[in-house]
Scaffold this active site. Structure first.
Site, mmCIF file in Angstrom:
data_model
loop_
_atom_site.group_PDB
_atom_site.id
_atom_site.type_symbol
_atom_site.label_atom_id
_atom_site.label_comp_id
_atom_site.label_asym_id
_atom_site.label_seq_id
_atom_site.Cartn_x
_atom_site.Cartn_y
_atom_site.Cartn_z
ATOM 1 N N PHE A 23 0.842 -1.191 0.000
ATOM 2 C CA PHE A 23 0.000 0.000 0.000
ATOM 3 C C PHE A 23 0.877 1.240 0.000
ATOM 4 C CE2 PHE A 23 -2.683 -3.333 1.449
ATOM 5 C CZ PHE A 23 -3.955 -3.012 0.997
ATOM 6 N N CYS A 29 -6.023 15.312 0.376
ATOM 7 C CA CYS A 29 -7.325 14.950 -0.192
ATOM 8 C C CYS A 29 -8.114 16.225 -0.444
ATOM 9 C CB CYS A 29 -8.098 14.021 0.746
ATOM 10 S SG CYS A 29 -9.598 13.336 -0.016
ATOM 11 N N CYS A 33 -14.078 13.530 4.520
ATOM 12 C CA CYS A 33 -15.144 12.631 4.960
ATOM 13 C C CYS A 33 -14.970 12.328 6.448
ATOM 14 C CB CYS A 33 -15.107 11.338 4.155
ATOM 15 S SG CYS A 33 -15.262 11.631 2.374
ATOM 16 N N CYS A 36 -13.128 8.973 7.424
ATOM 17 C CA CYS A 36 -11.827 8.658 6.836
ATOM 18 C C CYS A 36 -10.809 8.306 7.917
ATOM 19 C CB CYS A 36 -11.320 9.847 6.021
ATOM 20 S SG CYS A 36 -9.814 9.462 5.106
ATOM 21 N N ASP A 37 -9.909 7.350 7.573
ATOM 22 C CA ASP A 37 -8.911 6.873 8.533
ATOM 23 C C ASP A 37 -7.502 7.382 8.230
ATOM 24 O OD1 ASP A 37 -8.381 5.425 6.251
ATOM 25 O OD2 ASP A 37 -8.615 3.466 7.169
ATOM 26 N N THR A 38 -7.381 8.442 7.428
ATOM 27 C CA THR A 38 -6.067 8.927 7.003
ATOM 28 C C THR A 38 -5.796 10.329 7.529
ATOM 29 O OG1 THR A 38 -6.220 7.638 4.974
ATOM 30 C CG2 THR A 38 -4.634 9.427 4.988
ATOM 31 N N GLU A 92 -7.102 3.350 -5.640
ATOM 32 C CA GLU A 92 -8.360 3.608 -4.940
ATOM 33 C C GLU A 92 -8.571 5.115 -4.924
ATOM 34 O OE1 GLU A 92 -7.987 1.777 -1.074
ATOM 35 O OE2 GLU A 92 -8.405 -0.203 -1.890
ATOM 36 N N HIS A 189 -9.755 -6.194 7.210
ATOM 37 C CA HIS A 189 -8.551 -5.847 7.970
ATOM 38 C C HIS A 189 -8.910 -5.334 9.360
ATOM 39 C CE1 HIS A 189 -9.927 -2.387 5.696
ATOM 40 N NE2 HIS A 189 -9.279 -1.577 6.520
#
Length: 195
Positions: A23, A29, A33, A36-38, A92, A189
Site C-alpha cells: 500500500f 485529499c 469525509c 476517513c482513517d487517514t 483507490e 482488515h
C-alpha cells in the site's frame, strides 16, 4: 510526491480482499469525509525511484495506490516505474480527478462530490444506512446513474459505535438482497485486526 506511508498487508476491501499487497498511501485529499482513517497532512516527500524501491522491498507484486486522494499526485511516471518493477497497479480514488494512463485496476469510492470518472473496474460505495423512503442515505449515490463498473460493492460505514454499525450492516444486507447488482464488501482488515 508527498507520501503518508508505505506498508505491506492484505487488501481488506472489495474485489481483491485477501490479496497480499503493498500500500502506497499518498497524503492530501480534496474531500474531508468524517469516517476517513487517514491523516491528510502527514507525510514526507519521496521521488518516484524512492517509492518504487520501497514498494519492491516487499514480496508481493500487487500495489494499491491510495490516500487521501491519489489523483492529486499520481503520475504516469510512477505507474510506469511500478510496472517496470513487475507490479500490478490498483488505484483507490474518490473519482473526482483524472488518473494517469496505464493503471491496471481502478477502484472508485465516490463520496458525493461531482465525479470526473464515469467508469471503473470496481465501484465501492460506503453505505451509511437507509433514509425514511428506504433509499441509501448520504450523498455517495448521487451521480451514479450511468456509471460503468464491472463490479459493484456496498461497504457498511464504520462509525465506531458497535450498535450503530450493526444497524448499518443489517440495512446494507437487506438493501443488497433487494438490489442484487451490488455485493457486500467488509473491512476485513478491521475485523481481523491487521494493519
Amino acid at each position: 510526491m508527498k507520501v503518508n506511508e508505505i506498508f505491506y498487508s492484505l487488501q481488506g476491501e472489495g474485489f481483491f480482499t485477501g490479496t497480499p499487497a503493498v500500500f502506497v498511501r499518498l497524503s492530501g485529499c480534496n474531500l474531508r469525509c468524517p469516517f476517513c482513517d487517514t491523516d491528510h497532512f502527514d507525510g514526507r516527500g519521496m521521488s518516484v525511484g524512492e517509492i518504487v524501491e520501497a514498494a519492491a522491498g516487499f514480496p508481493a507484486r500487487h500495489v494499491v495506490i491510495t490516500g487521501g486522494e491519489p489523483s492529486l499526485q499520481l503520475t504516469e511516471e510512477l505507474v510506469d516505474g511500478l510496472h517496470g518493477a513487475g507490479f500490478f497497479v490498483q488505484v483507490e480514488t474518490n473519482g473526482t480527478g483524472a488518473l494517469p494512463a496505464g493503471v491496471d485496476w481502478v477502484t472508485c469510492s465516490p463520496k458525493g462530490a461531482p465525479l470526473a470518472l464515469r467508469e471503473a473496474d470496481e465501484l465501492k460505495v460506503v453505505f451509511q444506512g437507509l433514509d425514511a423512503e428506504g433509499r441509501p442515505a448520504g450523498e455517495a449515490f448521487a451521480g451514479l446513474d450511468g456509471f460503468a463498473a464491472r463490479h459493484r460493492f456496498l461497504q457498511p460505514c464504520d462509525t465506531g459505535d458497535p450498535s450503530r454499525n450493526a444497524a448499518i450492516l443489517a440495512s446494507c444486507v437487506a438493501y443488497i438482497k433487494s438490489n442484487p447488482r451490488w455485493r457486500l464488501s467488509l473491512q476485513t482488515h478491521k475485523l481481523i485486526d491487521i494493519p
